[in-house]
Write an enzyme that holds these catalytic residues in place. Structure first.
Site, PDB file in Angstrom:
ATOM      1  N   HIS A 199       0.835  -1.206   0.000  1.00 54.91           N
ATOM      2  CA  HIS A 199       0.000   0.000   0.000  1.00 54.91           C
ATOM      3  C   HIS A 199       0.870   1.257   0.000  1.00 54.91           C
ATOM      4  CE1 HIS A 199      -3.715   2.268   1.343  1.00 54.91           C
ATOM      5  NE2 HIS A 199      -2.768   3.114   1.698  1.00 54.91           N
ATOM      6  N   GLU A 200       1.834   1.312   0.921  1.00 53.07           N
ATOM      7  CA  GLU A 200       2.684   2.500   1.019  1.00 53.07           C
ATOM      8  C   GLU A 200       3.633   2.619  -0.160  1.00 53.07           C
ATOM      9  OE1 GLU A 200       2.329   4.952   3.024  1.00 53.07           O
ATOM     10  OE2 GLU A 200       0.722   3.970   4.134  1.00 53.07           O
ATOM     11  N   HIS A 245       1.895   4.212  -3.113  1.00 55.82           N
ATOM     12  CA  HIS A 245       1.806   5.681  -3.035  1.00 55.82           C
ATOM     13  C   HIS A 245       3.086   6.327  -3.564  1.00 55.82           C
ATOM     14  CE1 HIS A 245      -1.995   6.054  -1.053  1.00 55.82           C
ATOM     15  NE2 HIS A 245      -1.615   5.489   0.087  1.00 55.82           N
TER      16      HIS A 245
END
Length: 218
Positions: A22-23, A26
């Site tokens: 997820h990170e 980004h």
């Protein structure tokens, strides 16, 4: 004790993977749109040690697993990692590109949920019985990623959903909505405490999980 260790293992692996990817997503999308901050800080990586937050990645999910073991509940663990640094001012079109950077995290969780669903289908065909560590792992991988995706899409900054709303609103309304950011965490806790978020998540998660069953081929 063995049951507790088993539960920690089948929850911890998908939680760490879900948060790490997820990170990293980004940071990767931010670099695509012109902001190299995360790249320069070494945060576009699949190394979970670079993303672990002691409270959000370890304490909170671990506490949920412990409470499930004590109470017999089955609430999916959730958590968060250290946010990947994004300088929205360095994006080529800061307000518009914010949407894609914010959406990258939940999108990565949706893709992971599909992969776990495919694994569920594969294991059932290969083993004929769902009674295995890998099946439990894959099943929880689906739940963790759907839960993390939906929580992050709550339209309150600094959650990804809040960033998406700020990107879509006209400038004046966007500025007003962005002022909620210092209170976003407390708003989220309030929604959880009063059961509002739990109700909404269950209502929305069920059709998504039903859709994912399509990818199992079962």
């Amino acid at each position: 004790m063995n049951d507790f260790i088993y539960n920690v293992a089948v929850w911890a692996i998908p939680v760490v993977l879900a948060i790490t990817l997820h990170e990293a997503a980004h940071g990767y999308v931010a670099r695509m749109f012109g902001d190299p901050t995360a790249h320069m800080m070494g945060r576009i990586t699949l190394n979970p040690l670079k993303h672990i937050d002691p409270v959000g990645t370890l304490l909170v999910p671990g506490g949920i697993v412990l409470m499930n073991a004590i109470t017999g509940a089955s609430f999916p663990p959730f958590g968060w990692a250290k946010p990947v640094p994004v300088d929205f001012g360095r994006l080529r079109k800061p307000k518009a590109d914010m949407l894609w950077v914010a959406a990258a995290g939940p999108a990565s969780n949706f893709v992971q949920a599909i992969v776990w669903a495919l694994l569920v289908g594969f294991l059932v065909r290969m083993q004929g019985s769902p009674d295995s560590f890998w099946f439990d792992l894959a099943q929880r991988g689906m739940l963790v990623n759907v839960g993390l995706m939906l929580i992050n899409l709550v339209p309150v900054p600094p959650l990804d959903g809040g960033r998406i709303v700020v990107s879509l609103l006209p400038l004046r309304q966007a500025l007003a909505w962005s002022r909620l950011e210092p209170y976003g965490f407390f708003i989220l806790i309030g929604l959880l405490y009063f059961g509002i978020l739990d109700y909404v998540l269950r209502y929305v998660a069920q059709p998504i999980l039903s859709f994912l069953m399509f990818f199992t081929g079962l």
